[in-house]
Enzyme design. Structure first.
Site, PDB file in Angstrom:
ATOM      1  N   GLU A  49     -57.004  40.331 -78.774  1.00  0.00           N
ATOM      2  CA  GLU A  49     -56.849  39.154 -77.912  1.00  0.00           C
ATOM      3  C   GLU A  49     -55.427  38.591 -77.918  1.00  0.00           C
ATOM      4  OE1 GLU A  49     -59.281  39.440 -80.161  1.00  0.00           O
ATOM      5  OE2 GLU A  49     -61.213  39.252 -79.124  1.00  0.00           O
ATOM      6  N   PHE A 111     -73.118  31.317 -84.806  1.00  0.00           N
ATOM      7  CA  PHE A 111     -72.363  32.567 -84.873  1.00  0.00           C
ATOM      8  C   PHE A 111     -71.172  32.536 -83.904  1.00  0.00           C
ATOM      9  CE2 PHE A 111     -71.747  37.022 -83.364  1.00  0.00           C
ATOM     10  CZ  PHE A 111     -71.164  37.497 -84.541  1.00  0.00           C
ATOM     11  N   GLN A 112     -70.022  32.890 -84.401  1.00  0.00           N
ATOM     12  CA  GLN A 112     -68.760  32.890 -83.647  1.00  0.00           C
ATOM     13  C   GLN A 112     -68.439  31.520 -83.040  1.00  0.00           C
ATOM     14  OE1 GLN A 112     -68.753  36.396 -81.023  1.00  0.00           O
ATOM     15  NE2 GLN A 112     -67.812  37.570 -82.675  1.00  0.00           N
ATOM     16  N   LYS A 161     -71.616  28.868 -73.424  1.00  0.00           N
ATOM     17  CA  LYS A 161     -72.436  29.885 -72.773  1.00  0.00           C
ATOM     18  C   LYS A 161     -73.523  29.271 -71.895  1.00  0.00           C
ATOM     19  CE  LYS A 161     -74.473  34.350 -73.883  1.00  0.00           C
ATOM     20  NZ  LYS A 161     -74.903  35.264 -74.961  1.00  0.00           N
ATOM     21  N   MET A 477     -33.757  41.579 -89.767  1.00  0.00           N
ATOM     22  CA  MET A 477     -33.135  40.259 -89.815  1.00  0.00           C
ATOM     23  C   MET A 477     -33.338  39.613 -91.184  1.00  0.00           C
ATOM     24  SD  MET A 477     -31.193  38.292 -88.134  1.00  0.00           S
ATOM     25  CE  MET A 477     -31.226  38.133 -86.349  1.00  0.00           C
TER      26      MET A 477
END
Lengths: 575, 177
Positions: A49, A111-112, A161, A477
């Site tokens: 993502e 969940f999630q 949802k 760097m």
């Protein structure tokens, strides 16, 4: 018309003329992925993502249109936090849609589930939790409006949802009604007059140009102002390309790794005209020693930038393009009234510095491959309007220093946040937005390993980006700082030149891949890469790890103390 | 809150939506602005709430605070109330030890401060006092010797003083970017 919240969301995106979105589905966002099948919107399926967010940023950088990303709840939402923060720092218009657990179970540690709106509040311009499907069109409309107007930035819509499944009556709002959001576009007339008057008194003026010029589509207006006044221009890291590098008034990049002339011109200036720039610490160095004799005209669309770091003598809130166009008129009027001071001595001084302190490096014919040589050769063997993306570190600074940016929107990089791994996904997003243009990512080996898997996305979606890895086997760097400021005590910076085997890895991801070790192979390999137009290409350039980025201003020191490459310092060499 | 605190009072009109308090307090936290007190209340118009925020003037220039606040989309309007030009009021509940012999002294003190005895227990009492923050400070100091068990203050609310000359309340800015 009755629609589900999910259908309304996709239809609203179509109303906003979204052509492409970057994303990855999952549980809570499933209902929204279903109507996507019938939609005109192209969806690019990413492998992580974070990649979706950076691709959306690259798309926005290259096109000026808002980038759109869509992911599910929980871990997917936390994975887009980095791109959101990156876009927030660099003022990139982004609309991110996240799935959320059903509204009915929010707060139960489902969940999630995560508090996406809470987590992203500090890294978005605004965000919305949709609680009723009826609100979807209004919220989408507001989201695009907020993301793209005023000082652009990322916004997020969190879509539970059950709201996606809820029925609603479709209606597209004609107007956006946000009583607390009214960006000022037009500069104050008296302030603009004052600015023109100050410009007419300056003997050592510098136009200090930032990313705001690009956001405001003000490159042409800027050019007119520069040519009308004859004032030199420095372009910050975020503004590379906002003013053509091949223009005689262009001094190039100032700041920590800017060139001597750009840094010193600002430092000795008596008038800095800051246009869409924000006095970032990487530009100013130690603040109380920065441009001590300069008066400041500061133009920005965000009122909070004026006086945040350095108090301006003439603050102007407004859109850069609108203000510069007014400023051009005011300057004409001022010039008609009286003769302006002769700035030739100043310009002669700048030319002298440019001659004395050029950017230097040395490629020995059979010596180790220098990263600067790779960048110069790439620059000279690609079309003038090539889009270049970079990650963060030495390779980014060398590219920003050495590339000739003659067109706006050809430089895609992570400035404010300094996000390693930005280059590959951002290049993919830019190529999606500008398929007719050649897009090269100049990346470091450390950066490449963070987001390389998106080359699988590029292969699968036939997005032919090209990647030049400047592989010096180090977090370069950091190594440079340990060498210079930690007595060469190298701590956790070695990466290995051939673990992973970049060629095999790239080939496994469906790319054409080459490895280059010697200077004579650089150009022919770039030519070969340029001929590939049906899949991504990766070139693994094995470069000299000893090479450091110069000039440099050490953190916390004043811009008077430019550290030049000791091997090329004209004073050290006895000039 | 004892002693004079160098402070600014901001009266902030915000959209009455969930999460707005969190947006405002989060902004203060991440920009390093200190809040002395914060009170949120509904207004005469149900679409809006009013936050009265007392800002520690040492921690940040007021201009940056108001400009950053103005960038929040739900913030409609910010008015700065200069302390000398505002009526500031606060409410305090204090439970103080009050054995039988101390009770009358505390009651006397309460009546001087126009405070109200709201609860009396076996060896303590709870007093409510409203007024200017300085009055509450003074009351607290005088109750201290008896032994303060618990103390709560609401944070101040404020309105501009109704001056005979044009009011010096100043709309800081109602725009944002």
């Amino acid at each position: 018309m009755k629609l589900t919240g999910a259908q309304a969301l996709i239809k609203s995106l179509e109303q906003e003329q979204v052509e492409v979105m970057f994303g990855l589905p999952g549980g809570a966002i499933l209902p929204v992925y279903d109507p996507l099948i019938e939609s005109s919107i192209r969806h690019v399926l990413v492998r992580h993502e974070q990649g979706a967010g950076h691709m959306a940023e690259g798309y926005a950088h290259a096109t000026g249109r808002p980038g759109v990303a869509m992911v599910t709840s929980g871990p997917a939402a936390t994975n887009v936090v980095t791109p959101l923060c990156d876009a927030y720092m660099d003022s990139i218009p982004l609309v991110v849609i996240t799935g959320q657990v059903p509204y009915a179970v929010i707060g139960t540690d489902a969940f999630q589930e995560c508090d996406t709106v809470g987590i992203t509040m500090p890294v978005t311009k605004h965000n919305w939790l949709v609680t009723d499907a009826q609100d979807v069109p209004r919220i989408v409309r507001e989201a695009f409006h907020v993301a793209t107007t005023g000082r652009p930035g990322p916004v997020l819509i969190d879509m539970p949802k059950d709201v996606s499944n809820q029925m609603m009556d479709w209606e597209w709002p004609e107007q956006v009604d946000l009583p607390g959001y009214k960006p000022t576009l037009k500069g104050h007339a008296k302030q603009i007059k004052d600015a023109a008057r100050l410009m007419g008194e300056a003997r050592q003026p510098v136009l200090y140009v930032g990313g705001g010029i690009l956001k405001a589509r003000a490159a042409e207006a800027l050019r007119e102002l520069a040519e009308l006044t004859g004032f030199p221009v420095v372009t910050t890291l975020m503004a590379r390309g906002a003013f053509p590098d091949d223009h005689p008034l262009c001094l190039g990049m100032p700041g920590m790794h800017g060139n001597f002339t750009a840094i010193t011109a600002m430092q000795q200036s008596d008038l800095l005209i800051a246009l869409g720039s924000r006095f970032d610490d990487r530009v100013t160095g130690k603040l109380d020693g920065f441009a001590p004799d300069a008066k400041i005209i500061h133009v920005d669309i965000d009122p909070a930038e004026l006086g945040k770091v350095r108090r301006p003598d003439v603050p102007i809130v407004g859109d850069c393009r609108v203000v510069i166009e007014e400023l051009v008129k005011a300057v004409r009027a001022e010039k008609a009234k009286k003769a302006w001071p002769d700035i030739d001595p100043w310009m002669r001084q700048l030319r002298e510095w440019q001659e004395r302190y050029p950017l230097v490096y040395e490629q020995i014919e059979d010596g180790p491959l220098k990263p600067q040589y790779v960048i110069d050769t790439l620059r000279d063997n690609t079309p003038d309007d090539t889009i270049v993306a970079s990650g963060v570190g030495q390779h980014q600074m060398w590219t920003a220093q050495r590339w000739k940016f003659n067109h706006p929107y050809t430089w895609v990089n992570s400035g404010g946040l300094g996000t390693m791994g930005f280059a590959v996904p951002a290049a993919i997003g830019a190529k999606v937005g500008k398929p007719e243009r050649m897009v090269w990512a100049v990346d470091g080996d450390g950066c490449f390993q963070m987001t390389a898997q998106e080359l699988v996305t590029a292969s699968a979606e036939r997005i032919p980006v090209k990647v030049a890895i400047l592989n010096n086997a180090y977090l370069g760097m950091v190594r440079q700082w340990q060498e210079m400021f930690y007595e060469e005590r190298y701590s956790e910076v070695y990466l290995s030149p051939d673990l992973p085997d970049y060629v095999k890895w790239a080939e496994a991801m469906g790319c054409v891949a080459f490895r280059v070790d010697t200077p004579e192979d650089v150009e022919p390999t770039i030519q070969k890469a340029n001929e590939v137009d049906d899949r991504p290409v990766v070139i693994d350039f094995h470069t000299d790890f000893r090479e450091k980025v110069y000039p440099m201003i050490a953190a916390g020191t004043s811009n008077d103390q430019v550290i030049l490459d000791p091997a090329h310092d004209p004073y050290a060499a006895g000039h | 809150m004892n002693g004079p605190v160098q402070h600014h009072i901001l009266s902030v009109l915000v959209e009455n939506k969930f999460g707005v308090l969190s947006r405002v307090s989060g902004l203060f936290a991440r920009r390093g602005f200190n809040i002395v007190s914060l009170a949120v209340s509904p207004t005469e118009d149900e679409r809006f709430s009013r936050m009265t925020i007392v800002v520690d003037a040492e921690s940040a220039p007021l201009e940056q605070v108001t400009k950053q606040l103005n960038k929040l989309v739900p913030v409609i309007k910010i008015v700065e109330l200069a302390p000398a030009e505002a009526v500031e009021r606060e409410l305090m509940l204090v439970t103080v030890k009050a054995t039988a012999d101390a009770r009358s002294q505390i009651t006397e003190l309460a009546s001087i401060f126009e405070a109200k005895i709201d609860d009396v227990g076996y060896e303590s009492m709870t007093i409510m006092v409203a007024g200017a923050p300085t009055k509450l400070d003074a009351m607290t100091d005088l109750l201290q010797p008896f032994g303060i068990v618990e103390l709560q203050r609401t944070g101040r609310i404020a309105l501009p003083k109704l001056a005979r000359r044009p009011a010096r309340l100043r709309a800081v800015r109602t725009r944002s970017a």
